[in-house]
Write a protein that holds these residues in place. Structure first.
Motif, PDB file in Angstrom:
ATOM      1  N   ASP A  33       0.864  -1.189   0.000  1.00  0.00           N
ATOM      2  CA  ASP A  33       0.000   0.000   0.000  1.00  0.00           C
ATOM      3  C   ASP A  33       0.902   1.241   0.000  1.00  0.00           C
ATOM      4  OD1 ASP A  33       0.783   0.653   2.638  1.00  0.00           O
ATOM      5  OD2 ASP A  33      -0.873  -0.443   3.527  1.00  0.00           O
ATOM      6  N   VAL A  35       1.451   3.637   2.049  1.00  0.00           N
ATOM      7  CA  VAL A  35       2.197   3.932   3.286  1.00  0.00           C
ATOM      8  C   VAL A  35       3.438   3.044   3.379  1.00  0.00           C
ATOM      9  CG1 VAL A  35       2.084   3.935   5.808  1.00  0.00           C
ATOM     10  CG2 VAL A  35       0.093   4.649   4.474  1.00  0.00           C
ATOM     11  N   PRO A  65      -9.779  -3.985   2.152  1.00  0.00           N
ATOM     12  CA  PRO A  65      -9.877  -3.989   0.686  1.00  0.00           C
ATOM     13  C   PRO A  65     -11.157  -4.622   0.123  1.00  0.00           C
ATOM     14  CG  PRO A  65      -8.380  -5.681   1.454  1.00  0.00           C
ATOM     15  CD  PRO A  65      -8.765  -4.897   2.664  1.00  0.00           C
ATOM     16  N   ASP A  95      -4.399  -9.977   2.491  1.00  0.00           N
ATOM     17  CA  ASP A  95      -5.681 -10.530   2.038  1.00  0.00           C
ATOM     18  C   ASP A  95      -5.895 -10.229   0.553  1.00  0.00           C
ATOM     19  OD1 ASP A  95      -6.116 -11.459   4.539  1.00  0.00           O
ATOM     20  OD2 ASP A  95      -7.837 -10.212   4.991  1.00  0.00           O
ATOM     21  N   LYS A  98      -3.842 -12.595  -1.427  1.00  0.00           N
ATOM     22  CA  LYS A  98      -4.430 -13.938  -1.355  1.00  0.00           C
ATOM     23  C   LYS A  98      -5.701 -14.029  -2.205  1.00  0.00           C
ATOM     24  CE  LYS A  98      -4.308 -15.608   3.063  1.00  0.00           C
ATOM     25  NZ  LYS A  98      -4.392 -15.352   4.532  1.00  0.00           N
ATOM     26  N   THR A 138       3.381  -6.558   8.508  1.00  0.00           N
ATOM     27  CA  THR A 138       3.997  -5.372   9.122  1.00  0.00           C
ATOM     28  C   THR A 138       3.190  -4.807  10.287  1.00  0.00           C
ATOM     29  OG1 THR A 138       2.866  -3.930   7.539  1.00  0.00           O
ATOM     30  CG2 THR A 138       5.076  -4.675   6.931  1.00  0.00           C
ATOM     31  N   THR A 142      -3.066  -9.403  12.232  1.00  0.00           N
ATOM     32  CA  THR A 142      -4.063 -10.288  11.615  1.00  0.00           C
ATOM     33  C   THR A 142      -3.666 -11.757  11.551  1.00  0.00           C
ATOM     34  OG1 THR A 142      -3.179 -10.070   9.378  1.00  0.00           O
ATOM     35  CG2 THR A 142      -4.729  -8.386  10.116  1.00  0.00           C
ATOM     36  N   SER A 144      -2.760 -13.008   8.969  1.00  0.00           N
ATOM     37  CA  SER A 144      -3.141 -13.393   7.602  1.00  0.00           C
ATOM     38  C   SER A 144      -1.955 -14.007   6.852  1.00  0.00           C
ATOM     39  CB  SER A 144      -3.658 -12.159   6.851  1.00  0.00           C
ATOM     40  OG  SER A 144      -3.965 -12.482   5.540  1.00  0.00           O
ATOM     41  N   THR A 147      -2.736 -17.668   7.583  1.00  0.00           N
ATOM     42  CA  THR A 147      -4.090 -18.237   7.568  1.00  0.00           C
ATOM     43  C   THR A 147      -4.501 -18.567   6.140  1.00  0.00           C
ATOM     44  OG1 THR A 147      -5.333 -16.167   7.256  1.00  0.00           O
ATOM     45  CG2 THR A 147      -4.738 -16.754   9.508  1.00  0.00           C
ATOM     46  N   LEU A 181      10.270  -3.942  10.825  1.00  0.00           N
ATOM     47  CA  LEU A 181       9.190  -3.311  10.058  1.00  0.00           C
ATOM     48  C   LEU A 181       8.123  -2.702  10.956  1.00  0.00           C
ATOM     49  CD1 LEU A 181       8.849  -6.115   7.375  1.00  0.00           C
ATOM     50  CD2 LEU A 181       9.909  -3.874   7.074  1.00  0.00           C
ATOM     51  N   LEU A 189      -2.369   1.474  16.401  1.00  0.00           N
ATOM     52  CA  LEU A 189      -2.340   0.205  15.663  1.00  0.00           C
ATOM     53  C   LEU A 189      -1.629  -0.892  16.466  1.00  0.00           C
ATOM     54  CD1 LEU A 189      -3.575  -0.596  13.014  1.00  0.00           C
ATOM     55  CD2 LEU A 189      -1.409  -0.143  11.879  1.00  0.00           C
ATOM     56  N   HIS A 200      -7.928 -13.508  18.050  1.00  0.00           N
ATOM     57  CA  HIS A 200      -7.740 -14.786  17.343  1.00  0.00           C
ATOM     58  C   HIS A 200      -7.377 -15.885  18.347  1.00  0.00           C
ATOM     59  CE1 HIS A 200      -6.572 -12.258  13.614  1.00  0.00           C
ATOM     60  NE2 HIS A 200      -7.870 -12.382  13.731  1.00  0.00           N
ATOM     61  N   PHE A 260      -5.654 -20.221  14.962  1.00  0.00           N
ATOM     62  CA  PHE A 260      -7.100 -20.083  14.677  1.00  0.00           C
ATOM     63  C   PHE A 260      -7.440 -20.535  13.269  1.00  0.00           C
ATOM     64  CE2 PHE A 260      -6.733 -15.879  12.481  1.00  0.00           C
ATOM     65  CZ  PHE A 260      -7.746 -16.021  11.547  1.00  0.00           C
ATOM     66  N   HIS A 283     -11.133  -3.137  11.142  1.00  0.00           N
ATOM     67  CA  HIS A 283     -11.133  -4.359  11.948  1.00  0.00           C
ATOM     68  C   HIS A 283     -10.391  -4.158  13.274  1.00  0.00           C
ATOM     69  CE1 HIS A 283     -11.584  -8.680  12.357  1.00  0.00           C
ATOM     70  NE2 HIS A 283     -10.292  -8.830  12.601  1.00  0.00           N
ATOM     71  N   SER A 284      -9.253  -3.468  13.188  1.00  0.00           N
ATOM     72  CA  SER A 284      -8.430  -3.307  14.389  1.00  0.00           C
ATOM     73  C   SER A 284      -9.112  -2.424  15.434  1.00  0.00           C
ATOM     74  CB  SER A 284      -7.065  -2.718  14.010  1.00  0.00           C
ATOM     75  OG  SER A 284      -7.250  -1.499  13.320  1.00  0.00           O
TER      76      SER A 284
HETATM   77  N1  LIG Z   1      -7.041 -13.157   6.546  1.00  0.00           N
HETATM   78  C1  LIG Z   1      -7.143 -13.220   7.836  1.00  0.00           C
HETATM   79  O1  LIG Z   1      -6.985 -14.283   8.405  1.00  0.00           O
HETATM   80  C2  LIG Z   1      -7.446 -11.976   8.609  1.00  0.00           C
HETATM   81  C3  LIG Z   1      -7.455 -12.008  10.006  1.00  0.00           C
HETATM   82  C4  LIG Z   1      -7.744 -10.828  10.682  1.00  0.00           C
HETATM   83  C5  LIG Z   1      -7.982  -9.658   9.998  1.00  0.00           C
HETATM   84  N2  LIG Z   1      -7.982  -9.650   8.625  1.00  0.00           N
HETATM   85  C6  LIG Z   1      -8.259  -8.427   7.852  1.00  0.00           C
HETATM   86  O2  LIG Z   1      -7.073  -7.622   7.766  1.00  0.00           O
HETATM   87  C7  LIG Z   1      -7.441  -6.249   7.573  1.00  0.00           C
HETATM   88  C8  LIG Z   1      -6.770  -5.340   8.577  1.00  0.00           C
HETATM   89  O3  LIG Z   1      -5.383  -5.491   8.541  1.00  0.00           O
HETATM   90  P1  LIG Z   1      -4.422  -4.717   9.563  1.00  0.00           P
HETATM   91  O4  LIG Z   1      -5.088  -4.561  10.869  1.00  0.00           O
HETATM   92  O5  LIG Z   1      -3.110  -5.398   9.513  1.00  0.00           O
HETATM   93  O6  LIG Z   1      -4.349  -3.249   8.969  1.00  0.00           O
HETATM   94  P2  LIG Z   1      -4.135  -2.708   7.480  1.00  0.00           P
HETATM   95  O7  LIG Z   1      -3.392  -3.675   6.644  1.00  0.00           O
HETATM   96  O8  LIG Z   1      -5.465  -2.243   6.976  1.00  0.00           O
HETATM   97  O9  LIG Z   1      -3.199  -1.455   7.758  1.00  0.00           O
HETATM   98  C9  LIG Z   1      -3.693  -0.349   8.505  1.00  0.00           C
HETATM   99  C10 LIG Z   1      -2.824   0.871   8.228  1.00  0.00           C
HETATM  100  O10 LIG Z   1      -1.563   0.705   8.850  1.00  0.00           O
HETATM  101  C11 LIG Z   1      -0.511   0.968   7.934  1.00  0.00           C
HETATM  102  N3  LIG Z   1       0.654   0.177   8.320  1.00  0.00           N
HETATM  103  C12 LIG Z   1       0.854  -1.151   8.133  1.00  0.00           C
HETATM  104  N4  LIG Z   1       2.035  -1.523   8.658  1.00  0.00           N
HETATM  105  C13 LIG Z   1       2.595  -0.410   9.187  1.00  0.00           C
HETATM  106  C14 LIG Z   1       3.830  -0.147   9.837  1.00  0.00           C
HETATM  107  N5  LIG Z   1       4.708  -1.109  10.101  1.00  0.00           N
HETATM  108  N6  LIG Z   1       4.094   1.135  10.214  1.00  0.00           N
HETATM  109  C15 LIG Z   1       3.186   2.126   9.985  1.00  0.00           C
HETATM  110  N7  LIG Z   1       2.007   1.933   9.365  1.00  0.00           N
HETATM  111  C16 LIG Z   1       1.715   0.675   8.975  1.00  0.00           C
HETATM  112  C17 LIG Z   1      -1.094   0.610   6.588  1.00  0.00           C
HETATM  113  O11 LIG Z   1      -0.413   1.244   5.545  1.00  0.00           O
HETATM  114  C18 LIG Z   1      -2.527   1.095   6.734  1.00  0.00           C
HETATM  115  O12 LIG Z   1      -2.586   2.478   6.468  1.00  0.00           O
HETATM  116  C19 LIG Z   1      -8.957  -6.203   7.730  1.00  0.00           C
HETATM  117  O13 LIG Z   1      -9.577  -6.154   6.463  1.00  0.00           O
HETATM  118  C20 LIG Z   1      -9.265  -7.491   8.447  1.00  0.00           C
HETATM  119  O14 LIG Z   1     -10.589  -7.943   8.262  1.00  0.00           O
HETATM  120  C21 LIG Z   1      -7.690 -10.788   7.952  1.00  0.00           C
END
Ligand SMILES: NC(=O)c1ccc[n+]([C@@H]2O[C@H](COP(=O)([O-])OP(=O)(O)OC[C@H]3O[C@@H](n4cnc5c(N)ncnc54)[C@H](O)[C@@H]3O)[C@@H](O)[C@H]2O)c1
Ligand SMILES: [Fe+2]
Length: 398
Positions: A33, A35, A65, A95, A98, A138, A142, A144, A147, A181, A189, A200, A260, A283-284
């Motif tokens: 992404d 960022v 997404p 995700d 994937k 990073t 998640t 992910s 998973t 990272l 976050l 989880h 999980f 989600h977070s």
């Molecule tokens: N597939 C799975 O098993 C699973 C499990 C749980 C959640 N999810 C999904 O994952 C998504 C959420 O992912 P997320 O919580 O990791 O957040 P995200 O990937 O949406 O990232 C959130 C923000 O943090 C930023 N960011 C990421 N890493 C960073 C870093 N090291 N330093 C600074 N900024 C950083 C990103 O650029 C973004 O702006 C949701 O859609 C959720 O439903 C999937």
């Protein structure tokens, strides 16, 4: 008969990214992404330089997404035909990657390549595309990266529907856990993604599909997360980064995902996915409170399992019921300590929006896979009550 699916390799610890410099790829497709591109992509590029691989970067992934962005990426994959996809970012990025892969492998299926995913179908992703998947998470959240689920939003209908689709072939070949990272993670976050991982561990441990293998990963992950999330969060208030703590969190998030993914999540995630889509809450931000509700709702059915979690982190109590009640109290205290919301109202959901959406929200929650594996049966009327309490942040008393 049961099975337990794992990535082929988990590379972890300081300098884990260096592993990439030893690989021989012809063409690497990086999904990320904006960022992450700005903050850390150079670290990845430095390692890939040594391999002389051609590189394509797709950096358009938004938070939470949609199927549409995944379709765009899949088209680009079909044009570039890489032999490695590297997902570099949080859950949204992983995700998306994937989701793109099965779409690339079966273009004739269109969006159905995701929406029609069957967990046990033989997709032959690797054979069809000649490609592997490497995840580099990073966010320490998640899981992910290990998973077999991809959580995507379908915004083609009036109530946005966020749903989890899965197949075992989506489990990455390699996951790389480099704590460096995470040094740029904002405090919010660290808390929110940390609570996702904690949820989880709770959900996977209380699930009706829990098993000896998932228990081992989830109990330890729960302990590592419970202890280290508040430490990292408070250190971040002053800009301090302790890499030992960050590494524990990063490893534990993956362990939670690993567990999980092989035992399922429960009601907390059914609620979290649904309100995330319907009310556009990341989600977070919503999953911690949703998990607290899942503990309260399931207390009467699995107090022995909740008591295990409580004992793991040193909570005291004379009986499994007392241990459960004490953990639930501590869970709420943790949410407040980390400045996370405990009610839908605090998440910005207005009464008007709630009233307009609640029927479809309950329908979607009932149909989420997390409802199926919840230890205490839950029906439409139960969800009506749970959501009423959740709107105001009231403690469940039924
Ligand atoms: N597939 C799975 O098993 C699973 C499990 C749980 C959640 N999810 C999904 O994952 C998504 C959420 O992912 P997320 O919580 O990791 O957040 P995200 O990937 O949406 O990232 C959130 C923000 O943090 C930023 N960011 C990421 N890493 C960073 C870093 N090291 N330093 C600074 N900024 C950083 C990103 O650029 C973004 O702006 C949701 O859609 C959720 O439903 C999937
Ligand atoms: Fe989650």
């Amino acid at each position: 008969m049961w099975d337990f699916t794992s990535p082929r390799k988990v590379i972890f610890g300081e300098d884990a990214l260096e592993y990439l410099s030893e690989k021989q790829f012809k063409h690497v497709f990086i999904v990320t992404d904006p960022v992450m591109r700005k903050l850390h992509l150079h670290l990845l590029e430095e390692q890939l330089k040594a391999t002389n691989a051609e590189i394509t970067i797709f950096d358009e992934i938004p938070g939470e997404p949609t199927l549409q962005i995944v379709q765009k990426g899949a088209k680009l994959l079909a044009e570039t035909k890489p032999d490695a996809i590297i997902a570099f970012g949080g859950g949204s990025v992983m995700d998306s990657a994937k989701g793109m892969w099965p779409m690339w492998a079966s273009p004739e299926d269109g969006i159905d390549a995701i929406e029609g995913l069957n967990p046990f179908e033989d997709l032959k992703l690797r054979e069809k595309t000649g490609c592997i998947l490497i995840n580099i998470p990073t966010t320490s959240g998640t899981g992910s990266d290990v998973t077999w689920a991809t959580v995507l939003t379908d915004n083609s209908s009036e109530t946005e529907r966020k749903a989890s689709f899965g197949n075992r072939e989506l489990v990455a070949d390699i996951t790389i856990l480099d704590p460096i990272l995470t040094k740029t993670l904002p405090r919010s976050l660290i808390a929110g993604a940390g609570l996702d991982a904690l949820s989880h561990a709770v959900g996977g441990y209380l699930s009706t599909w829990a098993n000896d293998f998932s228990d081992a990963l989830l109990l330890h992950a729960f302990k590592l997360l419970w202890i280290n999330i508040p430490i990292a969060y408070h250190q971040a208030e002053t800009g301090e980064v302790n890499f030992e703590i960050r590494e524990k969190l990063h490893n534990a998030a993956t362990m939670s995902g690993w567990g999980f993914s092989n035992s399922q999540i429960i009601l907390g995630h059914a609620i979290g996915h649904t309100i995330g889509g319907a009310f556009k809450i990341p989600h977070s931000r919503c999953i911690g409170a949703a998990c607290w509700y899942s503990l309260m709702y399931n207390k009467t059915s699995v107090s022995d399992r909740i008591a295990d979690l409580a004992r793991t982190i040193g909570i005291e109590g004379k009986s499994k019921e007392e241990l459960s009640v004490n953990l639930i109290k501590e869970f709420k205290r943790l949410l407040i300590e980390l400045n996370l919301p405990v009610s839908l109202q605090e998440m910005g959901v207005t009464k008007e929006k709630y009233d307009a959406e609640i029927e479809s929200v309950i329908d979607y929650t009932l149909n989420d896979s997390g409802t199926l594996s919840n230890p205490r049966p839950v029906d439409y009327e139960d969800y009506v009550k749970i959501y009423e309490y959740f709107f105001e942040g009231r403690e469940l008393d039924f």
